[in-house]
Design an enzyme around this catalytic site. Structure first.
Site, short mmCIF file in Angstrom:
data_model
loop_
_atom_site.label_atom_id
_atom_site.label_comp_id
_atom_site.label_asym_id
_atom_site.label_seq_id
_atom_site.Cartn_x
_atom_site.Cartn_y
_atom_site.Cartn_z
N LYS A 182 32.77 72.23 26.51
CA LYS A 182 33.83 71.38 25.96
C LYS A 182 33.22 70.11 25.36
CE LYS A 182 36.40 68.04 27.43
NZ LYS A 182 36.67 67.25 26.20
N GLU A 256 24.84 63.67 34.73
CA GLU A 256 24.07 62.61 34.06
C GLU A 256 25.08 61.57 33.62
OE1 GLU A 256 22.98 60.28 31.40
OE2 GLU A 256 22.58 61.99 30.09
N CYS A 290 23.54 56.01 27.27
CA CYS A 290 23.64 55.83 28.73
C CYS A 290 22.40 55.16 29.30
CB CYS A 290 23.87 57.18 29.41
SG CYS A 290 22.70 58.46 28.91
N GLU A 387 28.59 48.76 32.78
CA GLU A 387 28.09 49.40 31.57
C GLU A 387 29.04 49.08 30.41
OE1 GLU A 387 26.18 53.65 30.35
OE2 GLU A 387 28.10 53.71 31.41
#
Length: 476
Positions: A182, A256, A290, A387
């Site tokens: 997906k 991850e 990331c 983040e």
């Protein structure tokens, strides 16, 4: 001297974007049963295409197709035969690299020179690399005859749509698994073009299936009883939700997730080289990375000099049309992400940090944010702990190497870090103490398909890439 650059646009004519796209199930494009949605060009907010949305019935069909292909064709196939398909896919990616790069920049907003020179070459390299492993799994260190797990359900993010697809699909296919993938709802187009490449490569039907949709489609895929392995790259919040859903089942899981990487510059570092590394660490792909070096830790004795050079370098960054080959910083991927970046940047100011951005004429339409640096940042500030996933750098200082390590590790994340120094012994000393899955030395954001990538703590678990990346798809 200031240079003026004439526009150097890449042509959109190499890409044929269809008005609408279906799901890719059992080797064919098919309609979805959910409510279709539109994907937008983040540079101008214009609709690109209508995308099918997979519901529970569609996910069932895709998983069933993957199971049939696994049991009848792909699982029993000798590794050397599987390798031929992966090599063929890799070559087609190279042949269609310009088309893929342009489509990625249109759909994602990243500069064409990044999608052209970084993303797409790495995509092909990952398929070449894992094609080489397909007939050598008994020599990978996981037993004499490791077996595939079965059907892998894979959910990927919007920041590197095609590259994350390659990181997931290439090792899964090399090890004999089949896939239901997906893509992110804001960036599905290169995944759907990859489905065409699977057809062009004559990959057996059902080996790769692509179901498009938003979060609910992902939940249906992750929770499906026919899935043997779940692989997810994305936010820590969603990763925790997936871990809870998979807990207590037989499914294997790799995650991850987010990061808040420290980029440490010691007083003996080559400062011009370090400045280039800092810029690449946080402004590459608009900071939608990331493992971005979003926290700059610089030794006090060189902090002022480094910041002066960094600001001069930031003033040369060109923000604008992602398809212009001169562009350094492209568009933010979505209105939702832009709002998050703005909210966190505003919190930095309200908490007392000093904000600076170079003079920057942003386009009137689309989603844009100027490269920004914050100084006077405390470890308690949100911009130092959360983040941001945008082109925003937080600067902290340190006096001793031990203080640098302590500040670098003072985060719930542990995905990556950077070390800048002329001393090899200091690089090894720091790398041993940094709680990060990847530590770059005098560089940043360097990737290779032969090198494993993954994190600690809230950055997830498991490794992708290299020999280590095979393990997640083998019953060992």
């Amino acid at each position: 001297m200031d240079f003026e650059y004439a526009p150097a646009p890449e042509s959109r004519s190499v890409v044929d974007i269809r008005p609408s796209y279906g799901l890719f199930v059992d080797g064919e494009f098919t309609d979805g049963h959910g409510e279709p949605f539109k994907t937008l060009n983040p540079a101008d907010e214009e609709p690109l295409a209508e995308i099918a949305c997979a519901d529970a019935v569609d996910v069932d069909r895709a998983v069933a197709a993957a199971r049939r292909a696994y049991e009848r064709v792909w699982g029993p196939m000798p590794g050397r035969e599987r390798a031929k398909y992966l090599y063929r896919i890799a070559r087609i990616i190279q042949e269609r690299s310009r088309e893929l790069a342009v489509l990625e920049s249109i759909d994602n907003g990243k500069p064409i020179r990044e999608s052209r020179d970084v993303d797409v070459p790495l995509v092909a390299a990952h398929f070449f690399y894992y094609a080489g492993w397909a007939d050598k799994l008994g020599h990978a260190g996981f037993g004499a005859d490791p077996r595939p797990l079965g059907v892998a359900g894979q959910v990927i993010p919007w920041n590197f749509p095609l590259l994350m697809l390659a990181w997931k699909i290439a090792p899964a296919l090399a090890t004999g698994n089949t896939v239901v993938l997906k893509p992110a709802e804001t960036t599905p187009l290169t995944a759907l073009l990859f489905a065409e490449i699977c057809q062009q490569a004559e990959l057996p039907a059902g080996v790769v299936n692509i179901v498009t949709g938003a979060g609910e489609t992902g939940r249906l895929l992750v929770g499906h009883d026919g899935i043997d392995k779940v692989a997810f790259t994305g936010s820590t919040e969603v990763g925790k939700e997936i871990a809870r859903a998979v807990a207590g089942t037989r499914k294997r899981l790799t995650l991850e997730l987010g990061g808040k990487a420290a980029n440490i510059v010691f007083d003996d570092a080559p400062l011009d080289q370090a400045v280039e590394g800092v810029v690449n660490a946080i402004f590459f792909n608009q900071g939608h990375v990331c493992c971005a070096g979003s926290r700059l830790l610089v030794q006090e004795s060189v902090a002022d000099e480094l910041l002066g050079r960094l600001k001069r370098r930031m003033a040369t960054l060109r923000v604008g049309d992602p398809l212009d080959k001169n562009t350094d910083v492209g568009a933010i991927n979505s209105a939702e992400q832009l709002a998050k970046i703005r909210e966190l940047a505003d919190s930095g100011e309200s908490e007392g940090a000093e904000r600076w951005a170079p003079p920057c004429d942003l386009p009137q339409r689309g989603f844009w944010f100027a490269p920004t640096v914050f100084t006077g940042v405390a470890q308690s500030h949100r911009i130092a702990r959360e983040e941001i996933f945008g082109p925003v750098l937080s600067v902290l200082t340190f006096r001793t190497p031990d203080e640098a390590i302590e500040k670098a590790n003072n985060t719930p994340y542990g995905l990556s870090a950077g070390v800048w120094t002329e001393k090899g012994s200091r690089i090894l000393w720091a790398a041993e103490r940094l709680r990060a899955g990847v530590v770059w030395a005098n560089t940043f954001n360097k990737f290779d398909p032969a090198s494993p990538f993954g994190g600690y703590k809230e950055s997830g678990f498991g490794r992708e890439g290299g020999r280590h990346g095979l393990e997640a798809y083998l019953d060992v």
